[in-house]
Design an enzyme around this catalytic site. Structure first.
Site, PDB file in Angstrom:
ATOM      1  N   ASN A 172      33.776  37.262  40.856  1.00  0.00           N
ATOM      2  CA  ASN A 172      33.116  36.246  39.914  1.00  0.00           C
ATOM      3  C   ASN A 172      31.750  35.720  40.671  1.00  0.00           C
ATOM      4  OD1 ASN A 172      32.287  33.963  38.467  1.00  0.00           O
ATOM      5  ND2 ASN A 172      33.599  32.591  39.114  1.00  0.00           N
TER       6      ASN A 172
ATOM      7  N   LYS B 220      29.295  34.245  39.188  1.00  0.00           N
ATOM      8  CA  LYS B 220      28.683  32.691  38.910  1.00  0.00           C
ATOM      9  C   LYS B 220      27.381  33.277  38.503  1.00  0.00           C
ATOM     10  CE  LYS B 220      31.966  30.671  41.644  1.00  0.00           C
ATOM     11  NZ  LYS B 220      32.252  29.703  42.758  1.00  0.00           N
TER      12      LYS B 220
ATOM     13  N   HIS C 111      36.881  27.675  33.972  1.00  0.00           N
ATOM     14  CA  HIS C 111      36.501  27.505  35.522  1.00  0.00           C
ATOM     15  C   HIS C 111      36.319  25.994  35.738  1.00  0.00           C
ATOM     16  CE1 HIS C 111      34.452  27.935  39.244  1.00  0.00           C
ATOM     17  NE2 HIS C 111      35.094  28.968  39.414  1.00  0.00           N
TER      18      HIS C 111
ATOM     19  N   GLU D 120      34.114  24.774  37.454  1.00  0.00           N
ATOM     20  CA  GLU D 120      32.506  24.543  37.321  1.00  0.00           C
ATOM     21  C   GLU D 120      32.186  24.391  35.968  1.00  0.00           C
ATOM     22  OE1 GLU D 120      31.080  28.083  39.410  1.00  0.00           O
ATOM     23  OE2 GLU D 120      31.913  27.069  41.338  1.00  0.00           O
TER      24      GLU D 120
ATOM     25  N   GLU E 103      42.750  27.581  41.395  1.00  0.00           N
ATOM     26  CA  GLU E 103      41.606  27.241  42.048  1.00  0.00           C
ATOM     27  C   GLU E 103      41.553  25.830  42.418  1.00  0.00           C
ATOM     28  OE1 GLU E 103      38.570  30.950  41.756  1.00  0.00           O
ATOM     29  OE2 GLU E 103      38.065  29.303  40.337  1.00  0.00           O
TER      30      GLU E 103
ATOM     31  N   GLY F 253      33.790  27.295  46.913  1.00  0.00           N
ATOM     32  CA  GLY F 253      32.516  27.220  47.518  1.00  0.00           C
ATOM     33  C   GLY F 253      32.266  26.424  48.520  1.00  0.00           C
TER      34      GLY F 253
ATOM     35  N   SER G  67      36.890  30.067  48.334  1.00  0.00           N
ATOM     36  CA  SER G  67      36.585  30.344  49.496  1.00  0.00           C
ATOM     37  C   SER G  67      37.461  31.372  50.287  1.00  0.00           C
ATOM     38  CB  SER G  67      36.645  29.112  50.466  1.00  0.00           C
ATOM     39  OG  SER G  67      35.826  28.065  50.240  1.00  0.00           O
TER      40      SER G  67
ATOM     41  N   GLY H 286      34.439  34.149  44.398  1.00  0.00           N
ATOM     42  CA  GLY H 286      33.117  33.872  44.376  1.00  0.00           C
ATOM     43  C   GLY H 286      31.978  34.411  45.306  1.00  0.00           C
TER      44      GLY H 286
HETATM   45  P1  PGA Z   1      34.223  30.960  45.996  1.00  0.00           P
HETATM   46  O1  PGA Z   1      34.319  30.767  44.485  1.00  0.00           O
HETATM   47  O2  PGA Z   1      35.085  32.153  46.460  1.00  0.00           O
HETATM   48  O3  PGA Z   1      32.692  30.856  46.255  1.00  0.00           O
HETATM   49  O4  PGA Z   1      34.898  29.779  46.716  1.00  0.00           O
HETATM   50  C1  PGA Z   1      35.528  31.008  43.895  1.00  0.00           C
HETATM   51  C2  PGA Z   1      35.397  30.726  42.311  1.00  0.00           C
HETATM   52  O5  PGA Z   1      34.903  29.760  41.945  1.00  0.00           O
HETATM   53  O6  PGA Z   1      35.814  31.654  41.432  1.00  0.00           O
END
Ligand code: PGA
Length: 217
Positions: A7, A9, A94, A96, A143, A149, A180, A201
């Site tokens: 992903n 983003k 998601h 976000e 998640e 993140g 993460s 991510g």
């Molecule tokens: P991250 O994001 O691996 O940067 O923590 C994962 C995600 O939001 O899909």
């Protein structure tokens, strides 16, 4: 079957995006046990799907989002049908998007409906066992917000327990972990009985790191 999903983003200009596919694509060996999916910004879906085809790669393509609406007067939106021309998957719900774009359970439910109507497979994100999972969802990504993140993942044991609880109430679903994940910790998550893959991510942006994670799977 394990799913390893990149992903990106809101990252990468187009040349970096195609460069990534050219690096990752040829390194994915045909494997019945692993499905590798890249979710670029929608603007790049066509270019990325062409690059994948040219390489004859096993890489699958998905979007990070779709419209909750069908075709019509919805300025700026990309419908599930539009995405389906270039890929088979879409991330839906998601955190976000829930946080920054005010997506509610109702809106994400509509997105799942649109995805299924168009023949797209939704990758449905939940923050914990309490998040309602719409009918028809078969791929869920657990998640936890504290892990996204932040560099602080959930523990593999706790993630496994949450995934197990989701599977027990949704036996048609496989559950992935995201938050993460890195090339260092991926193996521990993939070793858990109820974790059927990873949604990645930051660590997915780097082609080498991403390929390492796919290799563990
Ligand atoms: P991250 O994001 O691996 O940067 O923590 C994962 C995600 O939001 O899909």
């Amino acid at each position: 079957m394990k799913y390893i999903i990149a992903n990106w983003k809101s990252n990468k200009v187009l040349s970096d995006a195609t460069d990534w596919v050219e690096k990752v694509g040829p390194q994915l060996t045909k494997n019945e046990e692993v499905t590798t999916i890249v979710c670029p910004p929608s603007l790049y879906l066509e270019e990325i799907s062409k690059a994948v085809q040219v390489l004859g790669s096993d890489l699958k393509v998905g979007s990070q989002n779709i419209s909750a609406f069908p075709f019509g007067s919805y300025t700026g939106e990309e419908t599930a049908e539009m995405v389906k021309q270039f890929g088979d998957y879409s991330i839906v719900g998601h955190s976000e998007r829930r946080k920054n774009f005010a997506e509610t359970d109702e809106i994400v439910g509509d997105k799942v409906t649109r995805a299924l109507e168009a023949g797209l497979i939704p990758i449905f994100c939940v923050q914990d066992e309490q998040t309602p999972i719409p009918e028809g969802v078969t791929i869920v990504a657990y998640e936890p917000v504290f892990a996204i993140g932040t560099g602080t993942p959930d523990t593999p044991q706790n993630a496994n327990e949450v995934c197990m609880n989701i599977v027990s109430t949704h036996p048609d679903c496989v559950v992935l972990y995201g938050g993460s994940v890195t090339a260092e910790n991926a193996k521990q998550f993939l070793a858990q009985e109820y974790i059927s893959g990873l949604l990645i991510g930051k660590a997915s942006l780097d082609p080498e790191e991403f390929v390492k994670i796919v290799e563990f799977a």
